[in-house]
Design a protein around this motif. Structure first.
Motif, short mmCIF file in Angstrom:
data_model
loop_
_atom_site.label_atom_id
_atom_site.label_comp_id
_atom_site.label_asym_id
_atom_site.label_seq_id
_atom_site.Cartn_x
_atom_site.Cartn_y
_atom_site.Cartn_z
N GLN A 447 1.03 -1.18 0.01
CA GLN A 447 0.08 0.15 0.08
C GLN A 447 0.91 1.16 0.10
O GLN A 447 0.54 2.27 -0.73
CB GLN A 447 -0.98 0.03 1.09
CG GLN A 447 -1.45 1.36 1.58
CD GLN A 447 -2.14 2.01 0.70
OE1 GLN A 447 -2.73 1.66 -0.54
NE2 GLN A 447 -2.14 3.45 0.90
N MET A 448 1.94 1.17 0.75
CA MET A 448 2.95 2.45 0.74
C MET A 448 3.92 2.42 -0.42
O MET A 448 4.96 2.99 -0.72
CB MET A 448 3.56 2.45 2.16
CG MET A 448 2.77 2.53 3.33
SD MET A 448 1.52 3.99 3.09
CE MET A 448 2.61 5.31 3.26
N GLY A 449 3.66 1.75 -1.38
CA GLY A 449 4.58 1.69 -2.87
C GLY A 449 5.60 0.68 -2.75
O GLY A 449 6.59 0.81 -3.53
N THR A 450 5.92 -0.21 -1.74
CA THR A 450 6.77 -1.31 -1.79
C THR A 450 6.78 -2.27 -2.98
O THR A 450 5.43 -2.97 -3.14
CB THR A 450 6.93 -2.01 -0.36
OG1 THR A 450 6.85 -0.84 0.64
CG2 THR A 450 8.02 -3.13 -0.31
N VAL A 451 7.86 -2.38 -3.56
CA VAL A 451 7.95 -3.45 -4.41
C VAL A 451 9.05 -4.81 -3.78
O VAL A 451 8.69 -5.72 -4.01
CB VAL A 451 8.51 -3.04 -5.85
CG1 VAL A 451 8.57 -4.12 -6.92
CG2 VAL A 451 7.63 -2.02 -6.56
N GLU A 452 10.08 -4.22 -3.31
CA GLU A 452 10.99 -5.10 -2.99
C GLU A 452 11.33 -5.35 -1.44
O GLU A 452 11.09 -4.22 -0.92
CB GLU A 452 12.40 -4.70 -3.62
CG GLU A 452 12.48 -5.08 -4.96
CD GLU A 452 14.21 -4.73 -5.53
OE1 GLU A 452 14.91 -4.60 -4.63
OE2 GLU A 452 14.09 -4.57 -6.86
N LEU A 453 11.65 -6.33 -0.88
CA LEU A 453 11.71 -6.46 0.58
C LEU A 453 13.06 -7.07 0.73
O LEU A 453 13.56 -8.14 0.34
CB LEU A 453 10.65 -7.79 1.09
CG LEU A 453 9.11 -7.19 0.73
CD1 LEU A 453 8.30 -8.31 0.83
CD2 LEU A 453 8.74 -5.95 1.67
N HIS A 454 13.89 -6.47 1.53
CA HIS A 454 15.24 -7.03 1.86
C HIS A 454 15.32 -7.24 3.52
O HIS A 454 14.95 -6.25 4.10
CB HIS A 454 16.21 -5.92 1.32
CG HIS A 454 16.25 -5.53 0.02
ND1 HIS A 454 17.57 -5.76 -0.81
CD2 HIS A 454 15.26 -5.06 -0.87
CE1 HIS A 454 17.14 -5.46 -2.15
NE2 HIS A 454 15.99 -5.06 -2.21
N THR A 455 16.16 -8.12 3.68
CA THR A 455 16.31 -8.54 5.32
C THR A 455 17.66 -8.51 5.62
O THR A 455 18.48 -8.86 4.73
CB THR A 455 15.51 -9.93 5.27
OG1 THR A 455 16.09 -10.95 4.52
CG2 THR A 455 14.07 -9.73 5.24
N TRP A 456 18.09 -8.42 6.90
CA TRP A 456 19.12 -8.48 7.60
C TRP A 456 19.62 -10.18 7.52
O TRP A 456 18.69 -11.11 7.47
CB TRP A 456 19.32 -7.90 9.10
CG TRP A 456 19.28 -6.50 8.98
CD1 TRP A 456 18.49 -5.63 8.42
CD2 TRP A 456 19.70 -5.75 9.88
NE1 TRP A 456 18.63 -4.46 8.56
CE2 TRP A 456 19.39 -4.38 9.88
CE3 TRP A 456 20.58 -6.01 11.36
CZ2 TRP A 456 19.89 -3.44 10.81
CZ3 TRP A 456 20.91 -4.97 12.15
CH2 TRP A 456 20.72 -3.60 11.68
N GLY A 457 20.98 -10.26 7.93
CA GLY A 457 21.18 -11.56 8.02
C GLY A 457 21.33 -12.14 9.48
O GLY A 457 21.93 -13.10 9.80
N ALA A 458 20.31 -11.66 10.25
CA ALA A 458 20.19 -11.86 11.55
C ALA A 458 18.76 -11.68 12.33
O ALA A 458 18.31 -10.93 11.71
CB ALA A 458 21.21 -10.96 12.63
N THR A 459 18.50 -12.19 13.16
CA THR A 459 17.18 -12.14 13.84
C THR A 459 17.00 -11.19 14.99
O THR A 459 18.35 -10.83 15.56
CB THR A 459 16.62 -13.66 14.19
OG1 THR A 459 17.51 -14.33 15.17
CG2 THR A 459 16.41 -14.64 12.95
N THR A 460 15.98 -10.45 15.21
CA THR A 460 15.94 -9.75 16.00
C THR A 460 16.34 -10.18 17.65
O THR A 460 16.61 -9.24 18.32
CB THR A 460 14.30 -8.95 16.17
OG1 THR A 460 13.60 -10.27 16.18
CG2 THR A 460 14.25 -8.28 14.68
N ASP A 461 16.17 -11.37 17.81
CA ASP A 461 16.48 -11.85 19.25
C ASP A 461 18.05 -11.83 19.45
O ASP A 461 18.24 -11.88 20.69
CB ASP A 461 15.64 -13.02 19.52
CG ASP A 461 16.02 -14.18 18.70
OD1 ASP A 461 16.51 -13.89 17.50
OD2 ASP A 461 15.96 -15.54 19.13
#
Length: 644
Positions: A447-461
């Motif tokens: 909805q906010m115009g996102t096309v691509e999703l990129h993630t970090w190589g670590a989890t939040t915990d």
């Protein structure tokens, strides 16, 4: 057969699920047609049915008075259909994309595919009829969100002034679907196409369009032939195959259905394609290969047959014709879905309102914002495991991929519907990092115009101890794809030698990503240094193929093994993320066995990914687990040392 009637029974007409557009829209330069899903029997609900024409799918683009005709794969056939082009010009339509099928009719007025091929072979377009059945764009109006019955009514009205016998409207039938199918069988038609009333037009294979075949019939890749016997010339039988996850799989042979002209013509095309070894992924028995001449798997033939055996071989096959409109790489064993599974396409979560739903995100495919939201919603179960518990960076293109694009790593002041804001302590001194942990958050990002999703190589915990590293194989664009596959195999061999299990995915861009899951033990600096050591090892051993230095000047004729995305705060495009490139390709996990069969990094797009997901027999990343540790022995093999 029941007589066609263009009046759809209003009593059974459902309320449309999508509203029609009334404003004008830019006409896409290229366009991908909607495809039907094979089913075992007619599904429940309100549907209309048309003849399944035995011909070539053809799309007509009318722009500024010029008419161009394209096959379903985008090949321009305007020059091959001059009379049909002239008839379309006479309609004097404004900017439009029309959808239909070109066929040749026999003496009984029924489609004859062999006659169609003969007409093309001799350049006699006067024998070819263009049946039109949909108008995703008509007279400057984008009709894709309009219900199918309204689009067709508008198309029929636009064809009202048509005086050519070469242009015809494909009428719908009002009889019960059982009567229609039985009549189609009696007339020896190929089958019928059902379209769900109220459904929009989508540039992909859809559950809103279904096909029911009167006889089993599909395309096969021709992989070999046998010598003729007796007075026959040319060849005896053709060996057939289909693609699956392991490569080309034997599907039987066909030795009937050829006239003398076909034997001569096909044999002339087979001879220059001969090869010594079988192109099949699994060897056949000596009895099956006796007297066989193998050929490069490039020709595609359509065959009708009685049934598939349990061994995956067809019985009582008869040849129909060669197909030049479908590439060999797309030929698979067509398996019908059950009618019970043909539910209306799921709409995105109603809690998230998609503003400007008809905004075109990608002009090449014509994909709209609403359709991108529907795509992400449909694959949410596949993509969310790679998004949850990880900081995400969004590549946003609010005006479409041809407009301004920018990354957003922090929530800042922009309220993205349903997105999760993370603990400020994870990235001190900045606005909060973000996480996508639900389908609603996924749709909120679109909805906010996102096309691509990129993630970090670590989890939040455990944000300071990465649970993977990525090697991005980034090629000189001038290199052939075969060089990319070879580079991936060489790098995988080194990682295998180190004892690291590695998983592969297409980047959706130019190259491949090699993902190595890790136990959460080492810090960012150590993991990045190890990835750099692998990159430098490859570049030192094979300097003519690899470089460990970024920049276009350093990778001329080479592949850059990019290790830089393994730093804290860096990110990699997530598995199953769309890429903001023409055609909207997708980054897709693949098995090691599939690597050689890949045709490119953009093999899958928003238009065909669902077909892959539906056809998967096993998880291509089976065994993925974050439990591997980088040992001193691995550092020693690379001739490197961990940072102090």
């Amino acid at each position: 057969m029941p007589k066609p009637n263009d009046q759809i029974a209003q009593a059974s007409k459902p309320r449309p699920r999508a509203r029609a557009r009334k404003d004008t829209a830019a006409l896409p330069e290229q366009f991908t047609p909607q495809l039907a899903t094979l089913v075992d029997r007619a599904p429940e609900g309100a549907w209309q049915y048309e003849v399944k024409y035995d011909g070539y799918r053809m799309l007509a683009r009318i722009r500024d008075g010029e008419v161009r005709l394209f096959t379903r794969n985008g090949h321009d056939w305007t020059e091959r259909l001059p009379r049909q082009t002239k008839a379309l010009q006479a309609l004097k339509l404004k900017d439009s994309w029309l959808d239909g099928e070109v066929v040749s009719l026999n003496g009984d007025g029924l489609p004859d595919f062999q006659a169609l091929q003969n007409a093309f072979d001799i350049g006699r377009s006067l024998d070819i009829v263009y049946y039109l059945f949909d108008a995703p764009f008509l007279n400057g109006q984008d009709q894709r969100q309009a219900p199918v019955e309204k689009r067709r009514a508008a198309l029929k009205a636009a064809l009202g002034a048509n005086k050519s016998k070469l242009l015809r409207f494909s009428e719908a039938f009002t009889a019960h679907h059982r009567d229609i199918i039985e009549s189609a069988f009696d007339l020896a038609l190929e089958g019928v196409i059902g379209k769900r009333l109220g459904s929009p037009y989508v540039s992909s294979r859809s559950a809103d369009w279904v096909k029911l075949k009167c006889r089993l019939r599909q395309e096969f890749v021709i992989v070999g032939y046998t010598r003729p016997k007796g007075s026959r010339s040319g060849f005896g039988a053709l060996l057939l195959a289909v693609n699956d996850d392991s490569g080309l799989v034997y599907a039987g042979r066909v030795g009937t259905g050829f006239d003398q002209a076909a034997l001569t013509s096909i044999y002339a095309q087979l001879t220059p394609l001969e090869r010594k070894a079988s192109p099949l992924g699994k060897p056949l028995t000596s009895a099956q290969t006796h007297g066989v001449h193998w050929v490069e798997p490039t020709l595609v033939g359509e065959v009708q047959f009685a049934e598939w055996t349990r061994e995956g071989v067809i019985r009582q096959a008869a040849f129909v014709a060669l197909r030049t409109d479908k590439p060999a790489a797309q030929i698979i064993h067509e398996q019908p879905r059950t009618a019970k599974s043909m539910k209306a396409a799921k709409q995105p979560d109603t809690d998230v309102k998609i503003t400007h739903p008809d905004r075109v995100i990608d002009p090449q495919s014509g994909t709209q914002k609403q359709q991108l939201a529907q795509f992400y919603d449909s694959i949410s179960q596949s993509i969310l495991p790679f998004l949850v518990h990880r900081p995400v960076a969004l590549l946003r293109a609010p005006e479409g991929i041809e407009g301004e694009q920018f990354f957003q790593k922090h929530s800042e002041r922009l309220a993205i519907p349903n997105i999760k804001q993370l603990d400020p302590a994870l990235d001190p001194g900045h606005a909060r990092l973000m996480e996508i942990d639900s389908p609603r958050a996924l749709i909120g990002a679109v909805q906010m115009g996102t096309v691509e999703l990129h993630t970090w190589g670590a989890t939040t915990d455990k944000i300071e101890t990465p649970d993977l590293f990525v090697l991005d194989l980034d090629p000189d664009p001038a290199l052939p794809w075969a060089a990319m596959v070879e580079a991936a195999q060489l790098t995988l061999s080194v990682l295998d030698e180190l004892g690291l299990q590695t998983f592969v995915k297409t980047s959706g861009g130019k190259g491949l990503h090699l993902v190595v899951p890790l136990a959460r033990r080492d810090n960012w600096d150590t993991v990045k240094a190890f990835a750099k050591a692998v990159s430098q090892f490859m570049a030192e051993r094979l300097p003519e193929r690899f470089t460990a230095t970024s920049g276009p000047k350093n990778r001329v004729g080479k592949i850059f093994i990019d290790y830089l995305r393994n730093a804290r705060g860096a990110s990699t495009v997530a598995a199953y993320s769309v890429r903001a490139r023409p055609g909207l390709p997708v980054s897709v996990p693949v098995s090691r066995e599939e690597l050689e069969g890949l045709s490119g990094a953009q093999q899958w797009t928003v238009a065909n990914l669902q077909e892959r997901l539906n056809g998967l027999k096993a998880d291509p990343w089976a065994g993925y687990a974050n439990r591997q540790k980088i040992s001193q022995k691995m550092w020693d093999k690379l001739g490197a040392q961990p940072p102090e």
